[in-house]
Design a protein around this motif. Structure first.
Motif, mmCIF file in Angstrom:
data_model
loop_
_atom_site.group_PDB
_atom_site.id
_atom_site.type_symbol
_atom_site.label_atom_id
_atom_site.label_comp_id
_atom_site.label_asym_id
_atom_site.label_seq_id
_atom_site.Cartn_x
_atom_site.Cartn_y
_atom_site.Cartn_z
ATOM 1 N N THR A 29 -26.069 -15.872 2.268
ATOM 2 C CA THR A 29 -26.782 -15.044 1.308
ATOM 3 C C THR A 29 -25.904 -14.839 0.084
ATOM 4 O O THR A 29 -24.746 -14.426 0.210
ATOM 5 C CB THR A 29 -27.138 -13.680 1.941
ATOM 6 N N LEU A 30 -26.445 -15.133 -1.082
ATOM 7 C CA LEU A 30 -25.695 -14.971 -2.327
ATOM 8 C C LEU A 30 -25.488 -13.488 -2.599
ATOM 9 O O LEU A 30 -26.443 -12.737 -2.742
ATOM 10 C CB LEU A 30 -26.445 -15.640 -3.483
ATOM 11 N N LYS A 31 -24.233 -13.070 -2.651
ATOM 12 C CA LYS A 31 -23.895 -11.654 -2.862
ATOM 13 C C LYS A 31 -23.543 -11.363 -4.318
ATOM 14 O O LYS A 31 -23.957 -10.349 -4.862
ATOM 15 C CB LYS A 31 -22.722 -11.232 -1.963
ATOM 16 N N SER A 32 -22.730 -12.231 -4.932
ATOM 17 C CA SER A 32 -22.324 -12.015 -6.320
ATOM 18 C C SER A 32 -21.784 -13.310 -6.904
ATOM 19 O O SER A 32 -21.581 -14.292 -6.191
ATOM 20 C CB SER A 32 -21.270 -10.907 -6.412
ATOM 21 N N PHE A 33 -21.536 -13.274 -8.217
ATOM 22 C CA PHE A 33 -20.994 -14.453 -8.903
ATOM 23 C C PHE A 33 -20.326 -14.010 -10.194
ATOM 24 O O PHE A 33 -20.589 -12.927 -10.713
ATOM 25 C CB PHE A 33 -22.101 -15.471 -9.204
ATOM 26 N N ASP A 34 -19.442 -14.860 -10.677
ATOM 27 C CA ASP A 34 -18.910 -14.737 -12.031
ATOM 28 C C ASP A 34 -18.655 -16.146 -12.543
ATOM 29 O O ASP A 34 -19.084 -17.116 -11.915
ATOM 30 C CB ASP A 34 -17.670 -13.828 -12.102
ATOM 31 N N ARG A 35 -17.972 -16.289 -13.643
ATOM 32 C CA ARG A 35 -17.774 -17.622 -14.235
ATOM 33 C C ARG A 35 -17.006 -18.570 -13.319
ATOM 34 O O ARG A 35 -17.213 -19.765 -13.342
ATOM 35 C CB ARG A 35 -17.041 -17.506 -15.568
ATOM 36 N N GLU A 36 -16.098 -18.043 -12.503
ATOM 37 C CA GLU A 36 -15.240 -18.884 -11.674
ATOM 38 C C GLU A 36 -15.655 -18.983 -10.210
ATOM 39 O O GLU A 36 -15.344 -19.963 -9.552
ATOM 40 C CB GLU A 36 -13.788 -18.382 -11.735
ATOM 41 N N GLN A 37 -16.303 -17.948 -9.679
ATOM 42 C CA GLN A 37 -16.544 -17.899 -8.238
ATOM 43 C C GLN A 37 -17.945 -17.398 -7.904
ATOM 44 O O GLN A 37 -18.590 -16.753 -8.714
ATOM 45 C CB GLN A 37 -15.545 -16.945 -7.573
ATOM 46 N N ILE A 38 -18.344 -17.712 -6.666
ATOM 47 C CA ILE A 38 -19.520 -17.067 -6.080
ATOM 48 C C ILE A 38 -19.087 -16.494 -4.736
ATOM 49 O O ILE A 38 -18.138 -16.982 -4.117
ATOM 50 C CB ILE A 38 -20.720 -18.019 -5.899
ATOM 51 N N VAL A 39 -19.800 -15.463 -4.313
ATOM 52 C CA VAL A 39 -19.533 -14.848 -3.021
ATOM 53 C C VAL A 39 -20.815 -14.925 -2.209
ATOM 54 O O VAL A 39 -21.887 -14.541 -2.683
ATOM 55 C CB VAL A 39 -19.098 -13.369 -3.174
ATOM 56 N N ILE A 40 -20.683 -15.480 -0.991
ATOM 57 C CA ILE A 40 -21.830 -15.512 -0.080
ATOM 58 C C ILE A 40 -21.461 -14.776 1.201
ATOM 59 O O ILE A 40 -20.294 -14.687 1.576
ATOM 60 C CB ILE A 40 -22.301 -16.950 0.252
ATOM 61 N N GLU A 41 -22.494 -14.252 1.848
ATOM 62 C CA GLU A 41 -22.327 -13.630 3.161
ATOM 63 C C GLU A 41 -22.874 -14.601 4.184
ATOM 64 O O GLU A 41 -24.014 -15.056 4.084
ATOM 65 C CB GLU A 41 -23.100 -12.315 3.223
ATOM 66 N N SER A 42 -22.042 -14.949 5.152
ATOM 67 C CA SER A 42 -22.468 -15.902 6.185
ATOM 68 C C SER A 42 -23.311 -15.186 7.237
ATOM 69 O O SER A 42 -23.398 -13.958 7.261
ATOM 70 C CB SER A 42 -21.251 -16.576 6.822
ATOM 71 N N SER A 43 -23.914 -15.954 8.123
ATOM 72 C CA SER A 43 -24.798 -15.394 9.147
ATOM 73 C C SER A 43 -24.074 -14.435 10.096
ATOM 74 O O SER A 43 -24.686 -13.556 10.675
ATOM 75 C CB SER A 43 -25.475 -16.515 9.940
ATOM 76 N N ASP A 44 -22.749 -14.589 10.225
ATOM 77 C CA ASP A 44 -21.997 -13.681 11.098
ATOM 78 C C ASP A 44 -21.531 -12.417 10.360
ATOM 79 O O ASP A 44 -20.795 -11.602 10.913
ATOM 80 C CB ASP A 44 -20.796 -14.400 11.724
ATOM 81 N N GLY A 45 -21.954 -12.274 9.106
ATOM 82 C CA GLY A 45 -21.618 -11.076 8.342
ATOM 83 C C GLY A 45 -20.345 -11.183 7.523
ATOM 84 O O GLY A 45 -20.036 -10.291 6.741
ATOM 85 N N GLY A 46 -19.605 -12.264 7.674
ATOM 86 C CA GLY A 46 -18.378 -12.447 6.901
ATOM 87 C C GLY A 46 -18.667 -12.905 5.478
ATOM 88 O O GLY A 46 -19.702 -13.500 5.205
ATOM 89 N N GLU A 47 -17.748 -12.590 4.570
ATOM 90 C CA GLU A 47 -17.900 -13.016 3.188
ATOM 91 C C GLU A 47 -17.037 -14.234 2.894
ATOM 92 O O GLU A 47 -15.917 -14.332 3.390
ATOM 93 C CB GLU A 47 -17.517 -11.893 2.223
ATOM 94 N N LEU A 48 -17.574 -15.124 2.102
ATOM 95 C CA LEU A 48 -16.870 -16.326 1.686
ATOM 96 C C LEU A 48 -16.842 -16.355 0.167
ATOM 97 O O LEU A 48 -17.881 -16.203 -0.478
ATOM 98 C CB LEU A 48 -17.637 -17.555 2.197
ATOM 99 N N ILE A 49 -15.655 -16.543 -0.396
ATOM 100 C CA ILE A 49 -15.515 -16.668 -1.841
ATOM 101 C C ILE A 49 -15.279 -18.139 -2.151
ATOM 102 O O ILE A 49 -14.349 -18.748 -1.629
ATOM 103 C CB ILE A 49 -14.339 -15.808 -2.356
ATOM 104 N N LEU A 50 -16.152 -18.702 -2.976
ATOM 105 C CA LEU A 50 -16.085 -20.122 -3.303
ATOM 106 C C LEU A 50 -15.872 -20.313 -4.798
ATOM 107 O O LEU A 50 -16.494 -19.626 -5.609
ATOM 108 C CB LEU A 50 -17.387 -20.826 -2.892
ATOM 109 N N GLU A 51 -15.011 -21.272 -5.141
ATOM 110 C CA GLU A 51 -14.788 -21.622 -6.541
ATOM 111 C C GLU A 51 -15.994 -22.414 -7.045
ATOM 112 O O GLU A 51 -16.409 -23.382 -6.405
ATOM 113 C CB GLU A 51 -13.517 -22.453 -6.692
ATOM 114 N N ARG A 52 -16.548 -22.008 -8.181
ATOM 115 C CA ARG A 52 -17.701 -22.720 -8.723
ATOM 116 C C ARG A 52 -17.367 -24.171 -9.043
ATOM 117 O O ARG A 52 -18.221 -25.048 -8.910
ATOM 118 C CB ARG A 52 -18.248 -22.003 -9.963
ATOM 119 N N SER A 53 -16.122 -24.448 -9.411
ATOM 120 C CA SER A 53 -15.718 -25.816 -9.724
ATOM 121 C C SER A 53 -15.751 -26.726 -8.497
ATOM 122 O O SER A 53 -15.773 -27.950 -8.631
ATOM 123 C CB SER A 53 -14.321 -25.831 -10.336
ATOM 124 N N ASN A 54 -15.766 -26.156 -7.296
ATOM 125 C CA ASN A 54 -15.817 -26.933 -6.060
ATOM 126 C C ASN A 54 -17.244 -27.101 -5.537
ATOM 127 O O ASN A 54 -17.467 -27.756 -4.529
ATOM 128 C CB ASN A 54 -14.938 -26.290 -4.978
#
Length: 155
Positions: A120-145
């Motif tokens: 689930t998309l939680k937030s974003f900015d110019r460099e990263q997005i944050v998603i919440e996985s099905s187990d409730g954990g948060e993942l921060i991903l670099e938009r460039s990746n």
């Protein structure tokens, strides 16, 4: 600016007034070659979704302008389409509209030994997005990746 980017930008400039007149939104413009044929595609949307008649109205108006301006020397096919259910997120406004929704992500480089993720998309900015996985954990991903991020379609 590449030839492709120039054609996409000029197309966007031509189509925006038409879309404003009809109350539609421009989602994306792409100029791509597939199986030896060039395609100039525009993706449009509106509250409640785009119909085939909406696409046809925009296409007819744009055909006249594209013939008149004639800025693409290549032979190409012009298409007007809805972004579809699993629409790709490209611009900040796409991300903002999709906060709280389930997304599918493909990465260029694996994170935690995975190149395909869903959450689930939680937030974003110019460099990263944050998603919440099905187990409730948060993942921060670099938009460039991120190779591709789109709304997940559950059936």
């Amino acid at each position: 600016m590449t030839k492709r980017e120039e054609y996409e930008q000029k197309t966007e400039e031509l189509i925006l007034p038409i879309l404003e007149e009809f109350g539609f939104e421009l989602v994306d413009v792409e100029y791509v070659k597939e199986a030896g044929t060039w395609y100039l595609r525009t993706y449009i949307d509106k509250e409640g979704g785009i119909t085939i008649n909406d696409c046809e109205k925009v296409s007819r108006r744009m055909d006249v302008l594209l013939d008149e301006k004639d800025f693409i020397p290549d032979s190409y096919i012009f298409e007007v389409s809805s972004p579809g259910l699993g629409r790709q997120l490209k611009k900040d406004k796409d991300f903002a509209r999709s906060i709280g929704q389930k997304v599918e992500i493909r990465l260029f480089r694996a994170e935690n030994k995975r190149k395909e993720l869903e959450g689930t998309l939680k937030s974003f900015d110019r460099e990263q997005i944050v998603i919440e996985s099905s187990d409730g954990g948060e993942l921060i991903l670099e938009r460039s990746n991120i190779a591709l991020i789109r709304l997940a379609v559950d059936f």
